[in-house]
Design an enzyme around this catalytic site. Structure first.
Site: not given
Length: 368
Positions: A11, A13-14, A16-18, A37, A102, A127, A199
């Site tokens: 997933g 998200s844009g 750093v973690d993902s 998403m 979510c 992430g 979110c």
């Protein structure tokens, strides 16, 4: 013949973690693809939501890592299963946590199903700062290694079967390590700040946003002694333990304790305040929780000593849980706790293991 690598959909998200999660999974030999998403349709013409910028960042990271990025629109599912419930809770004078909803309805349900059925994934990955471990043949949820960033509080609704299909690569790292990896790889997200806020609201002003969907109903602010000292613009804008934004001034001469929200009288649309952050009306000896989710999916019976968080980033509170019936428990704290808020989640731990949790239905007052 060697087995083909397992396919993981991350997933993206844009953030750093993902981004780093995707790279870590590549290093571990998985076949990695990304999925962005879109959960919210901006209908207001104002660039509140950063979805377009986030998608561009996610695409740039995937290009850099040489992986495909899929996109999916879950806005309808989000509206029906997260947002409408969120509004209902606010209308009822409670304070819900949409991030938990979510994760339950979108990231580990709609996304998990889409990845498996439409993209042929063996696993999904996110992430989140949590870890998974198998205990007696069941996948269990552990706190993230970085205690400062641990996100298990937001994932307590997940069952062992969902966790078994999910990977959490950054849960084994501390945040500074994650940023360093992103920097070393030259990823565009390396210095991007962590997203805050809900979110679908992004950084927008919460009060403005809520006011578009729920009509504000002004009412009285009354002290615990029954004195009327001001007017509130709507109970939904206030939460227990809140001090700022009451519009009643701190104190008369600066020597008294500031005012805190200690209760809401939803029936009469009255906000109740008291002075001092340890006022007895703000403290609770325990709580009743419902809508329970246990990670091992076993029904809870009897009694258990463990720890609980009644909000994110709170220090663990030692407590005892007593089963009331199939879907309700009584939780008694070892020591009184301030600002236990109906609608929020109570999440239980045994050491590093997240056991599950439920929605706070009511708080138990101190016995005088």
């Amino acid at each position: 013949m060697s087995e083909s690598p397992k396919k993981v959909i991350v997933g993206m998200s844009g953030g750093v973690d993902s981004s780093v999660s995707a790279w870590l999974l590549q290093q571990q030999g998985y076949q990695v693809e990304g999925l962005f998403m879109k959960n919210w349709e901006e209908d207001d013409g104002e660039e509140y939501c950063t979805a377009a910028a986030d998608l561009a960042d996610a695409q740039a990271v995937c290009d850099k890592l040489g992986i495909e990025l899929h996109t999916v629109n879950f806005a309808a599912e989000y509206w029906d299963n997260v947002f409408e419930l969120f509004l209902e809770e606010y209308k009822a004078g409670r304070t819900p946590n949409p991030d938990i909803l979510c994760n339950k309805e979108i990231k580990f349900k709609a996304f998990l199903e889409f990845a498996a059925e439409d993209l042929g994934a063996d696993y999904i990955a996110t992430g989140h700062y949590v870890r998974r471990v198998d205990i007696n043949g069941k996948s269990r949820l552990l706190r993230g290694l970085d205690g400062n960033k641990d996100q298990s509080y937001f994932l307590y609704t997940l069952g062992h079967e969902q966790i078994a299909q999910s990977l959490f690569p950054v849960g084994e790292l501390e945040k500074p390590q994650v940023r360093k990896i992103a920097e070393d790889l030259g990823l565009i997200t390396a210095k991007k700040k962590d997203s805050t806020g809900i979110c679908f609201i992004g950084e927008r002003k919460f009060r403005d946003f809520l006011g578009r969907y729920l009509p504000a109903q002004p009412g009285k602010i009354i002290t615990v002694d029954g004195d009327e000292i001001g007017e509130h613009q709507g109970l939904m804008y206030h939460t227990l333990g809140q001090r700022k934004g009451l519009g009643i001034g701190g104190t008369k001469d600066g020597s008294e304790d500031p005012w805190y929200v200690v209760d809401k009288d939803v029936e009469n649309n009255v906000l109740i305040v008291a002075q001092g952050h340890e006022h007895p009306r703000l403290m609770s000896s325990g709580l009743i929780a419902q809508q329970l989710h246990w990670v091992d999916r076993e029904p809870f019976t009897g009694t258990l000593s463990c720890t609980v968080k009644t909000r994110y980033r709170q220090t663990d509170i030692p407590c005892t849980i007593n089963a009331l019936d199939d879907d309700r428990i009584e939780v008694i704290f070892d020591e009184p706790v301030a600002a236990v808020t109906p609608g929020q989640s109570a999440v239980f731990y045994s050491g590093e293991v997240c056991l599950g949790g439920g929605i706070i239905e009511q708080r138990l007052p101190l016995t005088v």
